[in-house]
Design an enzyme around this catalytic site. Structure first.
Site, PDB file in Angstrom:
ATOM      1  CE  LYS A   1      -4.255   1.172   0.151  1.00  0.00           C
ATOM      2  NZ  LYS A   1      -5.896   0.450   0.037  1.00  0.00           N
TER       3      LYS A   1
ATOM      4  CG  ASP B   1      -7.460   3.298  -0.655  1.00  0.00           C
ATOM      5  OD1 ASP B   1      -7.802   2.304  -0.475  1.00  0.00           O
ATOM      6  OD2 ASP B   1      -7.365   4.107   0.310  1.00  0.00           O
TER       7      ASP B   1
HETATM    8  P1  NDP Z   1     -12.812   8.106  -2.547  1.00  0.00           P
HETATM    9  O1  NDP Z   1     -11.735   9.031  -2.227  1.00  0.00           O
HETATM   10  O2  NDP Z   1     -13.330   7.885  -3.944  1.00  0.00           O
HETATM   11  O3  NDP Z   1     -14.007   8.361  -1.482  1.00  0.00           O
HETATM   12  C1  NDP Z   1     -13.898   8.416  -0.074  1.00  0.00           C
HETATM   13  C2  NDP Z   1     -14.967   8.747   0.639  1.00  0.00           C
HETATM   14  O4  NDP Z   1     -15.027   8.600   1.806  1.00  0.00           O
HETATM   15  C3  NDP Z   1     -15.451  10.349   0.423  1.00  0.00           C
HETATM   16  O5  NDP Z   1     -17.094  10.299   0.290  1.00  0.00           O
HETATM   17  C4  NDP Z   1     -14.959  10.975   1.578  1.00  0.00           C
HETATM   18  O6  NDP Z   1     -15.547  12.269   1.809  1.00  0.00           O
HETATM   19  C5  NDP Z   1     -15.093   9.879   2.366  1.00  0.00           C
HETATM   20  N1  NDP Z   1     -13.981  10.144   3.663  1.00  0.00           N
HETATM   21  C6  NDP Z   1     -12.639   9.590   3.275  1.00  0.00           C
HETATM   22  N2  NDP Z   1     -11.770  10.127   4.417  1.00  0.00           N
HETATM   23  C7  NDP Z   1     -12.857  10.480   5.450  1.00  0.00           C
HETATM   24  C8  NDP Z   1     -12.682  10.800   6.834  1.00  0.00           C
HETATM   25  N3  NDP Z   1     -11.328  10.846   7.199  1.00  0.00           N
HETATM   26  N4  NDP Z   1     -13.733  11.072   7.221  1.00  0.00           N
HETATM   27  C9  NDP Z   1     -15.027  11.114   7.010  1.00  0.00           C
HETATM   28  N5  NDP Z   1     -15.298  10.663   5.466  1.00  0.00           N
HETATM   29  C10 NDP Z   1     -14.295  10.231   4.802  1.00  0.00           C
HETATM   30  O7  NDP Z   1     -12.356   6.704  -1.832  1.00  0.00           O
HETATM   31  P2  NDP Z   1     -13.036   5.132  -2.131  1.00  0.00           P
HETATM   32  O8  NDP Z   1     -14.529   5.228  -2.300  1.00  0.00           O
HETATM   33  O9  NDP Z   1     -12.048   4.594  -3.399  1.00  0.00           O
HETATM   34  O10 NDP Z   1     -12.410   4.293  -0.697  1.00  0.00           O
HETATM   35  C11 NDP Z   1     -13.178   4.355   0.321  1.00  0.00           C
HETATM   36  C12 NDP Z   1     -12.971   3.252   1.332  1.00  0.00           C
HETATM   37  O11 NDP Z   1     -12.720   2.224   0.640  1.00  0.00           O
HETATM   38  C13 NDP Z   1     -11.503   3.459   1.818  1.00  0.00           C
HETATM   39  O12 NDP Z   1     -11.544   2.913   2.932  1.00  0.00           O
HETATM   40  C14 NDP Z   1     -10.577   2.552   0.650  1.00  0.00           C
HETATM   41  O13 NDP Z   1      -9.542   2.145   1.585  1.00  0.00           O
HETATM   42  C15 NDP Z   1     -11.554   1.237   0.606  1.00  0.00           C
HETATM   43  N6  NDP Z   1     -11.498   0.608  -0.539  1.00  0.00           N
HETATM   44  C16 NDP Z   1     -11.276   1.070  -1.685  1.00  0.00           C
HETATM   45  C17 NDP Z   1     -10.893   0.281  -2.863  1.00  0.00           C
HETATM   46  C18 NDP Z   1     -11.165   0.908  -4.197  1.00  0.00           C
HETATM   47  O14 NDP Z   1     -11.094   0.268  -5.518  1.00  0.00           O
HETATM   48  N7  NDP Z   1     -11.269   2.330  -4.381  1.00  0.00           N
HETATM   49  C19 NDP Z   1     -10.805  -1.167  -2.694  1.00  0.00           C
HETATM   50  C20 NDP Z   1     -11.078  -1.603  -1.548  1.00  0.00           C
HETATM   51  C21 NDP Z   1     -11.336  -0.696  -0.216  1.00  0.00           C
HETATM   52  P3  NDP Z   1     -14.676  13.489   1.609  1.00  0.00           P
HETATM   53  O15 NDP Z   1     -14.768  13.742   0.369  1.00  0.00           O
HETATM   54  O16 NDP Z   1     -15.560  14.767   2.826  1.00  0.00           O
HETATM   55  O17 NDP Z   1     -13.383  13.262   2.331  1.00  0.00           O
HETATM   56  O1  2IT Z   2      -7.963  -1.302  -0.476  1.00  0.00           O
HETATM   57  C1  2IT Z   2      -7.859  -1.865  -1.645  1.00  0.00           C
HETATM   58  O2  2IT Z   2      -7.995  -3.179  -1.699  1.00  0.00           O
HETATM   59  C2  2IT Z   2      -7.698  -1.096  -2.951  1.00  0.00           C
HETATM   60  N1  2IT Z   2      -7.770   0.224  -2.756  1.00  0.00           N
HETATM   61  C3  2IT Z   2      -7.645  -1.671  -4.112  1.00  0.00           C
HETATM   62  C4  2IT Z   2      -6.073  -2.028  -4.407  1.00  0.00           C
HETATM   63  C5  2IT Z   2      -5.922  -2.571  -5.969  1.00  0.00           C
HETATM   64  O3  2IT Z   2      -4.896  -2.866  -6.045  1.00  0.00           O
HETATM   65  O4  2IT Z   2      -6.850  -2.451  -6.770  1.00  0.00           O
END
Ligand code: NDP
Ligand code: 2IT
Length: 455
Positions: free
Chosen positions: A135, A175
């Site tokens: 990561k 992420d």
């Molecule tokens: P994005 O940046 O697309 O969206 C993040 C969302 O979470 C936004 O709505 C943001 O609001 C909110 N957020 C982030 N940090 C905070 C915080 N500290 N407090 C409150 N709200 C928060 O990210 P993703 O949708 O890609 O990721 C969301 C989660 O999913 C994370 O935990 C990530 O690790 C996990 N994840 C993502 C994957 C992927 O493929 N993208 C795969 C597996 C897991 P704001 O805009 O106000 O910050």
């Molecule tokens: O938390 C996760 O699994 C991700 N942000 C996606 C990682 C990836 O390599 O697609």
């Protein structure tokens, strides 16, 4: 005379290892939390399989193979110089090259990237696709920055990162704060520096130049499929259920889309400012317009949607009654009070789209109340799984059709659910997906580490 075993009692050894983690990694509470949760579930497997009780195995597993920290200087649109910190934690490559996302968010620090990298080892093992765990990220805050500023930041970040990554070494992806725009800028700089068109060095690319169809959707879709599998295992259906979703980014948006497609009603979304509740169900096109096109806030959704939606500034989405909860924003966003509220309102399943969104005391409460609980390393593995399918397409110079990728995603999520359920059953904790995911992921990584010697 029977020789006295030099092997320490596994439970003792795990407690000692836990203390060592805290001593050697000070001020990294999220990493301690993630490691503790895994260690707490490993005792039965270490007791049942003596070859794993070799203390060196767990000790090597909790120590990253490599930790990279670097300076990222960049200039804003007004000519001011900023200095951010970049990270890449290459945690474990026993099963394949390091694989995991990059997070750009002001809260990023070493402990957060280590917790995410540690979780990624087990998640990636569960996919069965031959990817190790890593990561990275930066404390850069993309919010409010112009495209040109984001591009300059990404170029500076890649100017150091490029020497550490490669399609057979380490493959970053998105992420929080890193989506298709950032992956594009990062790829461009990698290609420029190396003079190589190496598609498999990053995943989450746009579909027109090496990205996989369904990668944007994969994490959210996969989590909904995992929640559905948990409900079916209890004789219930997802269709007809009301769902609360937190977040409004990549994972939340496609969670909402799949819930609706499968006949459930997602009634919330949120950002760090507050949440929206929409009794008619979230209007995905409006949400996508605000978040993906305008890069705006969810408060705007309520303003434009009219009567059915309400914005609750600073509120907690978990106070909205629902059958299913899908935390999809960030770590530790669902605490014990929230869990008690969900239980009081009759929640049947909680499935983690985000990484470690549920605090340990909240997980305990939910499990004790008999709520089906899907841990992120199983439930949100669909994203990284389709990243691995993107790597396969890049290596073969093929581009698969969307329905083929989606069918593979569904198969992988079903397999992960079955693996977790069967492993939990085998180790005497039926229905405990946390233990099932940790033990099953551990077994795969541990077997590879044992076979490859002390490295
Ligand atoms: P994005 O940046 O697309 O969206 C993040 C969302 O979470 C936004 O709505 C943001 O609001 C909110 N957020 C982030 N940090 C905070 C915080 N500290 N407090 C409150 N709200 C928060 O990210 P993703 O949708 O890609 O990721 C969301 C989660 O999913 C994370 O935990 C990530 O690790 C996990 N994840 C993502 C994957 C992927 O493929 N993208 C795969 C597996 C897991 P704001 O805009 O106000 O910050
Ligand atoms: O938390 C996760 O699994 C991700 N942000 C996606 C990682 C990836 O390599 O697609």
């Amino acid at each position: 005379m029977t020789p006295v075993s030099s092997r320490p009692d596994p439970k003792m050894s795990l407690d000692q290892i836990r203390a060592e983690i805290e001593r050697r990694n000070p001020a990294e509470p999220e990493f301690h939390q993630a490691a503790r949760e895994v260690l707490e579930t490993l005792a039965p497997v270490l007791a049942a399989r003596p070859e794993y009780a070799d203390p060196g195995l767990v000790e090597r597993l909790i120590e990253p193979e490599r930790q990279i920290i670097f300076r990222v200087p960049w200039t804003d649109d007004n000519g001011r110089v900023h200095v951010n910190r970049g990270f890449r934690i290459e945690f474990n490559s026993a099963l394949g090259p390091y694989k995991g996302g990059l997070r750009f968010h002001p809260s990023v620090n070493l402990g957060i990237i280590k917790f995410l990298g540690f979780e990624q080892i087990f998640k990636n093992a569960l996919t069965g696709l031959g990817i190790g765990g890593g990561k990275g990220g930066s404390d850069f805050d993309p919010q409010g920055r112009s495209d040109a500023e984001v591009m300059r930041f990404c170029q500076s970040f890649m100017t150091e990162l490029y020497r550490h990554i490669g399609e057979y070494t380490d493959i970053p992806a998105g992420d929080i704060g890193v989506g298709a725009r950032e992956i594009g800028y990062l790829f461009g700089q990698y290609r420029r520096i190396t003079n190589r068109w190496e598609g498999g060095v990053l995943t989450g690319k746009a579909a027109g130049w090496g990205g996989s169809l369904i990668r944007p959707e994969a994490t959210g879709y996969g989590n909904v499929l995992f929640a559905e599998a948990m409900l079916r295992a209890r004789g219930e259906e997802l269709a007809g259920q009301t769902a609360v979703v937190s977040g409004s980014g990549n994972v939340a948006i496609y969670t909402i889309q799949k819930l609706t497609a499968l006949g459930a009603t997602p009634v919330t979304c949120s950002d760090s400012g507050g949440y929206v509740v929409d009794e008619k169900g979230i209007d995905l096109e409006l949400l996508r317009q605000i978040k993906e096109v305008e890069r705006g806030r969810v408060s705007t959704y309520a303003e434009r949607r009219g009567g059915s939606a309400r914005y609750v500034p600073g509120g907690r989405v978990w106070e909205v009654p629902a059958d299913v909860a899908l935390p999809s924003a960030t770590q530790n966003e669902l605490n014990a009070d929230d869990a008690a509220t969900l239980i009081r309102n009759g929640v049947k399943a909680v499935s983690e789209g985000a990484n470690m969104p549920t605090t340990p005391d909240a997980v305990d409460l939910l499990q004790q109340a008999g709520v089906a609980f899907g841990p992120g390393k199983a439930a949100n593995a669909g994203g990284v799984a389709v990243s691995a399918l993107e790597m396969t397409q890049n290596a073969s110079r093929m581009a698969w059709k969307a329905d083929h990728v989606e069918a593979e995603l569904a198969r992988i999520m079903t397999d992960i659910h079955t693996t977790c359920a069967e492993t939990a059953e085998r180790y005497g904790v039926p229905g405990d997906y946390v233990a099932g995911a940790n033990i099953a992921g551990f077994e795969r990584v541990a077997d590879a580490m044992l076979a490859q010697g002390i490295i």
